[in-house]
Design a protein around this motif. Structure first.
Motif, mmCIF file in Angstrom:
data_model
loop_
_atom_site.group_PDB
_atom_site.id
_atom_site.type_symbol
_atom_site.label_atom_id
_atom_site.label_comp_id
_atom_site.label_asym_id
_atom_site.label_seq_id
_atom_site.Cartn_x
_atom_site.Cartn_y
_atom_site.Cartn_z
ATOM 1 N N ILE A 62 -26.665 -37.637 -11.726
ATOM 2 C CA ILE A 62 -27.267 -38.094 -12.966
ATOM 3 C C ILE A 62 -28.060 -37.001 -13.680
ATOM 4 C CG2 ILE A 62 -28.955 -39.723 -13.927
ATOM 5 C CD1 ILE A 62 -28.219 -41.604 -11.590
ATOM 6 N N ALA A 63 -28.815 -36.234 -12.936
ATOM 7 C CA ALA A 63 -29.757 -35.287 -13.540
ATOM 8 C C ALA A 63 -29.128 -34.351 -14.563
ATOM 9 C CB ALA A 63 -30.473 -34.499 -12.444
ATOM 10 N N PRO A 64 -28.026 -33.639 -14.239
ATOM 11 C CA PRO A 64 -27.471 -32.712 -15.237
ATOM 12 C C PRO A 64 -26.935 -33.405 -16.475
ATOM 13 C CG PRO A 64 -26.032 -32.871 -13.304
ATOM 14 C CD PRO A 64 -27.299 -33.570 -12.955
ATOM 15 N N ILE A 65 -26.434 -34.633 -16.327
ATOM 16 C CA ILE A 65 -25.916 -35.366 -17.487
ATOM 17 C C ILE A 65 -27.050 -35.694 -18.450
ATOM 18 C CG2 ILE A 65 -24.825 -37.520 -18.224
ATOM 19 C CD1 ILE A 65 -23.355 -37.551 -15.522
ATOM 20 N N LEU A 66 -28.159 -36.193 -17.911
ATOM 21 C CA LEU A 66 -29.290 -36.546 -18.767
ATOM 22 C C LEU A 66 -29.968 -35.307 -19.334
ATOM 23 C CD1 LEU A 66 -30.905 -39.484 -16.743
ATOM 24 C CD2 LEU A 66 -29.353 -39.602 -18.696
ATOM 25 N N ALA A 67 -30.020 -34.235 -18.539
ATOM 26 C CA ALA A 67 -30.666 -33.007 -19.018
ATOM 27 C C ALA A 67 -29.980 -32.463 -20.262
ATOM 28 C CB ALA A 67 -30.671 -31.964 -17.904
ATOM 29 N N LYS A 68 -28.650 -32.567 -20.304
ATOM 30 C CA LYS A 68 -27.905 -32.078 -21.481
ATOM 31 C C LYS A 68 -28.296 -32.823 -22.746
ATOM 32 C CE LYS A 68 -23.739 -32.553 -19.818
ATOM 33 N NZ LYS A 68 -22.247 -32.519 -19.727
#
Length: 424
Positions: A62-68
Motif C-alpha cells: 500500500i505505502a508506495p501506491i499512496l505515496a505517489k
C-alpha cells in the motif's frame, strides 16, 4: 486546512483515499490507517483457495501506491475510535487527530459465535487472503484423500456470493482432477431458499441456482443454523418457514468452508450513537453518522437493515458497485462541507455481482439493490468466467495506478448490452 482520515485500506478504503485526494483542497491532508501493509483483492480469494492463483498475484504493497498520490499512510491497527474528541487511538499508543473520519474497515469475522467454526477451528474461510492460503493447504491434502464436502454460509452471514462461487470452483476443480465422483457435496445456508443472496433473490436466481445444483449433484439445506462444528462433522438445525426447528442434521465432512457472520470491528464496537448493536456504523442518506456529523462510513462496515425478515437471520451484502457509489458520494459530501455547504450526494446502492464457477459463471444486476427494482436480472454463462478474470486484472491495475476511475458502471453497461442482444 483539514485532516481527513480514512480507516481501512481494502476495497472501500483505497478507492476512498484516491477519490478524497482528488476532491480535497490543496491545503488538506489525507491519511490512511490500516492494520495491514498490503492490499489484497478479496474477490480472488476463492481462486487462491484451490491453487488457481498465487497470493502475490492479488496482493499489492500500500505505502508506495499512496505515496505517489501524496497520501499519508500509517500501517498500524486502530485500537479505538474516539468520536467525542476526533481522535483515532492506535495499537502502538499513538493518537491521530482528524477533522473528518471515513470508516472503511470492512467487518470483523465472527467465527467465535459458533463453536469450532473457522480456520482456528475445523472449517476454512475465503474472507481473507491468509484464510485462503490456509484453505489451499487443506485443499491440497484433501484432494489426495477426498471425501464429503460441506460448504455455505452460517446464520447472520451477509455475503453469500463467495459461498456459491467457492462451491462451484471446488466442483470444477474436482472434475478436472477426475475425482468428483468421490466427493458428496452439501451446501448449508441460512438463506430461506437457494439464490436468495440476502437480497430476496435477483431475477430468476432461485430456479437458476437450484437447476445448477441439481445438475452438479449438490445437495442443499436452507433455513439452517450451524450450532457446532467438530473435527469431521457439523451440527446443523434446519428450520421451517416460521423459524421453528424442523430437523437436526449431523453432516460428516472431510473438507468444509463456511462463511461466518459479520460484526463491526472492536475499534468502534459499542460506541453509542456511532454503531448499532452488531457494531455496524450508522449512517444517513449522505453516508454520514447522525450523531457525529464529521464521521462517514463506506462499504461492509455500514449498517443496512435486511430487505425482509427471514426464518433464520441473514444480512444484506454490500457489493462493489454499492461501495463504489458510497465512496463517490462521501468524497463529494466532505468537499461540500469543507466549502461550508451541507452534503447533498447520495449513493445509488445498486448491486452488480460476478461469480466465477471455474468454467462458467453467474452474474446479477439489481438496480437498486433493495426491492422494488428498476432492473432485476440474473444470468449465467462462460462470458461471466471471462468477465471475472478481466475484472480482477482491471481492478488490480486500477489500484496500482491509484485512480478513482469507476468500473462498475462499465460492467452494467456491458451486461445491459448482453441482455438486449438476448432479447433480440
Amino acid at each position: 486546512m483539514a485532516h481527513i482520515v480514512i480507516l481501512g485500506a481494502g476495497l472501500g478504503g483505497l478507492p476512498m483515499a484516491f477519490e478524497m485526494k482528488e476532491q480535497a483542497r490543496q491545503t488538506d491532508t489525507v491519511t490512511v490507517i490500516s492494520n495491514a501493509p498490503n492490499f489484497h483483492f478479496v474477490p480472488s480469494n476463492p481462486w487462491v483457495a484451490v491453487d488457481w492463483r498465487d497470493r502475490d498475484e492479488i496482493e499489492l504493497p500500500i505505502a508506495p501506491i499512496l505515496a505517489k498520490k501524496g497520501i499519508a499512510f500509517i500501517p498500524v491497527g486502530a485500537q479505538r475510535v474516539d468520536p467525542e474528541h476526533n481522535k483515532v487511538l492506535l495499537d502502538d499508543g499513538r493518537e491521530v487527530d482528524y477533522d473528518y473520519l471515513v470508516i472503511a474497515t470492512g467487518p470483523k469475522l465472527a467465527f467465535d459465535e459458533i463453536e469450532g467454526l473457522g480456520p482456528q477451528g475445523f472449517t476454512q474461510s475465503v474472507c481473507h487472503v491468509d484464510h485462503a492460503e490456509h484453505a489451499k493447504d487443506a485443499w491440497m491434502k484433501f484432494v489426495e484423500e477426498p471425501g464429503p464436502i460441506v460448504v455455505g454460509a452460517v446464520q447472520g452471514a451477509s455475503c453469500f456470493g463467495p459461498a456459491y462461487e467457492y462451491t462451484m470452483i471446488m466442483e470444477t476443480d474436482l472434475r478436472r482432477r477426475k475425482i468428483r465422483d468421490k466427493v458428496p457435496m452439501t451446501y448449508v445456508t441460512s438463506e430461506p431458499y437457494i439464490g436468495h443472496l440476502g437480497l430476496n433473490g435477483v431475477g430468476d436466481s432461485k430456479s437458476l441456482m437450484e437447476s445448477i445444483f441439481r445438475d452438479k449433484a449438490i445437495r442443499w439445506i436452507c433455513n439452517a443454523k450451524v450450532t457446532k462444528v467438530e473435527q469431521g462433522q457439523m451440527y446443523v438445525t434446519e428450520h421451517d418457514d416460521d423459524g421453528k426447528p424442523k430437523k437436526d442434521h449431523v453432516l460428516p465432512f472431510k473438507y468444509s468452508m463456511m462463511l461466518p457472520a459479520f460484526k463491526g470491528i472492536d475499534a468502534v464496537f459499542g460506541i453509542e450513537g456511532l454503531v448499532n448493536p452488531r457494531g455496524f456504523v450508522l449512517i444517513d442518506e449522505h453516508q454520514r453518522n447522525p450523531r457525529y456529523p464529521n464521521v462517514f462510513a463506506v462499504g461492509v462496515c455500514v449498517a443496512i437493515a435486511p430487505t425482509e425478515p427471514t426464518p433464520v437471520p441473514t444480512g444484506v451484502p454490500k457489493t462493489g458497485f454499492m461501495i463504489e457509489s458510497m465512496v463517490t458520494a462521501t468524497a463529494h459530501n466532505i468537499r461540500a462541507m469543507l466549502d461550508g455547504f451541507n452534503p447533498t450526494q447520495k449513493a445509488t446502492w445498486n448491486a452488480v455481482c460476478l461469480a466465477d464457477f471455474g468454467d462458467r459463471g453467474a452474474a446479477f444486476i439489481a438496480l437498486p439493490q433493495i426491492p422494488p427494482r428498476n432492473v432485476n436480472w440474473f444470468g449465467e454463462g462462460y462470458w461471466v468466467h471471462l468477465a471475472k478474470i478481466a475484472f480482477e486484472k482491471y481492478f488490480i491495475r486500477k489500484m496500482k495506478k491509484g485512480t478513482s476511475e469507476p468500473i462498475y458502471e462499465k460492467i452494467v453497461m456491458q451486461a445491459m448490452g448482453i441482455m438486449k442482444m438476448k432479447d433480440h
